[in-house]
Design a protein around this motif. Structure first.
Motif, PDB file in Angstrom:
ATOM      1  N   ALA A 199      -8.538 -44.337  -7.533  1.00 16.79           N
ATOM      2  CA  ALA A 199      -9.964 -43.999  -7.833  1.00 16.79           C
ATOM      3  C   ALA A 199      -9.851 -42.440  -8.040  1.00 16.79           C
ATOM      4  CB  ALA A 199     -10.552 -44.170  -6.317  1.00 16.79           C
ATOM      5  N   GLY A 200      -8.983 -41.598  -7.473  1.00 12.82           N
ATOM      6  CA  GLY A 200      -8.836 -40.190  -7.981  1.00 12.82           C
ATOM      7  C   GLY A 200      -8.487 -40.018  -9.399  1.00 12.82           C
ATOM      8  N   LEU A 201      -7.785 -40.824  -9.837  1.00 12.45           N
ATOM      9  CA  LEU A 201      -7.236 -40.638 -11.047  1.00 12.45           C
ATOM     10  C   LEU A 201      -8.271 -40.833 -12.173  1.00 12.45           C
ATOM     11  CD1 LEU A 201      -5.051 -40.432 -13.584  1.00 12.45           C
ATOM     12  CD2 LEU A 201      -4.433 -42.659 -13.092  1.00 12.45           C
ATOM     13  N   MET A 202      -9.076 -42.079 -11.841  1.00 11.87           N
ATOM     14  CA  MET A 202     -10.091 -42.598 -12.447  1.00 11.87           C
ATOM     15  C   MET A 202     -11.319 -41.250 -12.591  1.00 11.87           C
ATOM     16  SD  MET A 202      -9.697 -45.427 -13.974  1.00 11.87           S
ATOM     17  CE  MET A 202     -10.869 -45.351 -14.785  1.00 11.87           C
ATOM     18  N   ASP A 203     -11.530 -40.884 -11.442  1.00  9.21           N
ATOM     19  CA  ASP A 203     -12.517 -39.637 -11.220  1.00  9.21           C
ATOM     20  C   ASP A 203     -12.120 -38.360 -12.145  1.00  9.21           C
ATOM     21  OD1 ASP A 203     -14.917 -38.606 -10.028  1.00  9.21           O
ATOM     22  OD2 ASP A 203     -13.523 -37.163  -9.178  1.00  9.21           O
TER      23      ASP A 203
END
Length: 137
Positions: free
Chosen positions: A84-88
């Protein structure tokens, strides 16, 4: 006096005696098997890392053929949160063509985590929900 032939290159990164040389026997020629990292577009690196995180999370959620053998919700939480952090962070760097299926996969993993948890997290407190917002079924 012995002369060195002019057509032999002394600048070669792989000499015939080096372990990476095909003449060395069983060692593969890694130069021929992999692309130079400088040639890989950033989008491809981001998407590859995201897919690897998704795959690892699916295994830790017990969504593979072996199921319960590799299930570890604590590990799955970490992987989903990192995804999720990478996607954000990468959302503005990759096109919606790449981002849309990754977001769908992330949401599916978040929902699978919620279903697998004996004590579900409060909405907005599940893995990665800090970045995606609450995920509802």
């Amino acid at each position: 006096m012995s002369e060195t032939p002019q057509n032999e290159s002394t600048d070669s990164a792989v000499s015939p005696d080096s372990p990476a040389s095909p003449a060395a026997g069983d060692t593969p020629d890694f130069d021929a098997m992999t692309r130079d990292i400088a040639e890989v577009p950033a989008v491809e690196v981001i998407v590859t890392v995201a897919v690897n995180l998704m795959s690892a999370a699916a295994v830790k959620l017990g969504l593979t053929e072996e199921g319960e053998v590799h299930k570890d919700l604590d590990e799955a939480r970490k992987l989903i949160h990192a995804l999720a952090g990478l996607m954000d962070a990468g959302a503005t760097e990759i096109s919606s063509f790449h981002a849309a299926p990754l977001r769908d996969g992330l949401k599916s993993l978040q929902l699978a985590f919620r279903e697998a948890s004996l004590v579900p997290d409060e909405p907005g407190q599940g893995p990665g929900e800090k970045y995606t917002g609450p995920v509802y079924g």
